[in-house]
Scaffold this motif. Structure first.
Motif, mmCIF file in Angstrom:
data_model
loop_
_atom_site.group_PDB
_atom_site.id
_atom_site.type_symbol
_atom_site.label_atom_id
_atom_site.label_comp_id
_atom_site.label_asym_id
_atom_site.label_seq_id
_atom_site.Cartn_x
_atom_site.Cartn_y
_atom_site.Cartn_z
ATOM 1 N N GLU A 29 0.626 -1.696 -0.058
ATOM 2 C CA GLU A 29 -0.339 0.117 -0.219
ATOM 3 C C GLU A 29 1.065 1.251 -0.120
ATOM 4 O O GLU A 29 1.909 1.162 0.650
ATOM 5 N N PRO A 30 0.449 1.636 -1.261
ATOM 6 C CA PRO A 30 1.844 3.162 -1.214
ATOM 7 C C PRO A 30 1.226 4.292 0.243
ATOM 8 O O PRO A 30 0.436 4.392 0.918
ATOM 9 N N LEU A 31 2.629 4.547 0.602
ATOM 10 C CA LEU A 31 2.158 5.337 2.029
ATOM 11 C C LEU A 31 2.746 7.178 1.253
ATOM 12 O O LEU A 31 3.476 7.758 1.295
ATOM 13 N N SER A 32 2.300 7.904 2.133
ATOM 14 C CA SER A 32 2.842 9.213 1.852
ATOM 15 C C SER A 32 3.560 9.763 3.200
ATOM 16 O O SER A 32 3.614 9.464 4.296
ATOM 17 N N TYR A 33 4.136 11.203 2.740
ATOM 18 C CA TYR A 33 5.399 11.138 3.572
ATOM 19 C C TYR A 33 5.738 12.808 3.718
ATOM 20 O O TYR A 33 5.878 13.548 2.398
ATOM 21 N N VAL A 34 5.853 13.334 4.341
ATOM 22 C CA VAL A 34 6.881 14.739 5.038
ATOM 23 C C VAL A 34 8.155 15.084 5.343
ATOM 24 O O VAL A 34 8.308 13.943 6.715
ATOM 25 N N LEU A 35 9.113 15.181 4.841
ATOM 26 C CA LEU A 35 10.319 15.193 6.106
ATOM 27 C C LEU A 35 10.241 16.749 6.864
ATOM 28 O O LEU A 35 9.600 17.214 6.673
ATOM 29 N N LYS A 36 10.853 15.560 7.953
ATOM 30 C CA LYS A 36 10.574 16.449 9.113
ATOM 31 C C LYS A 36 11.935 15.930 10.179
ATOM 32 O O LYS A 36 11.652 15.168 10.238
ATOM 33 N N GLU A 37 12.646 17.020 10.598
ATOM 34 C CA GLU A 37 13.631 16.567 11.396
ATOM 35 C C GLU A 37 12.441 16.337 12.906
ATOM 36 O O GLU A 37 10.916 16.073 13.439
ATOM 37 N N GLY A 38 13.108 15.878 13.845
ATOM 38 C CA GLY A 38 13.010 14.930 15.262
ATOM 39 C C GLY A 38 12.931 13.267 15.430
ATOM 40 O O GLY A 38 13.112 12.513 14.862
#
Length: 133
Positions: A124-133
């Motif tokens: 299943e495709p997943l979306s993501y965002v770049l984020k520190e932490g």
């Protein structure tokens, strides 16, 4: 609404770098973090006999990561590999090798990284965002 994961810029860069460094072989490694955040991508040796078309994460690296997780370190939440001459999506070989265990797979190709959940019904495709932490 589908879940959006977060991925640290360092983890994203590590996946892209590993893919470029391993070319023309497939790179591979472990994704470390939580169910919703990939904090790190740890490169491992590809020990498959045909590393140009397949990957197999070095068992010692996998065992060490699970031991570290049990000792309080980051959890192993999935795996990454590259498609040196393909697309950043699961191949037929990936589908055949998948365990359907819910782990996250990151696939790198041509400088792109895509994320997938290895679900019992298939990827299943997943979306993501770049984020520190």
């Amino acid at each position: 609404m589908p879940l959006t994961l977060t991925l640290t810029p360092a983890a994203h860069a590590a996946i892209v770098h590993a893919a470029a460094a391993a070319h023309p072989h497939e790179a591979c490694g472990l994704l470390l973090g939580t169910a919703t955040h990939i904090a790190a991508a740890q490169t491992a040796a590809n020990v498959h006999p045909d590393p140009i078309r397949h990957f197999e994460i070095e068992p010692a690296a996998l065992i060490a990561a699970h031991r570290a997780a049990r000792a309080g370190g980051p959890q192993v939440i999935g795996y990454f590999h590259s498609h040196p001459n393909g697309l950043a999506r699961p191949s037929a070989t990936d589908a055949a090798m998948a365990a359907g265990d819910g782990r996250i797979w990151a696939i790198a190709a041509s400088g792109e990284v895509s994320l997938w959940r290895d679900a019992p019904s298939g990827f299943e495709p997943l979306s993501y965002v770049l984020k520190e932490g």
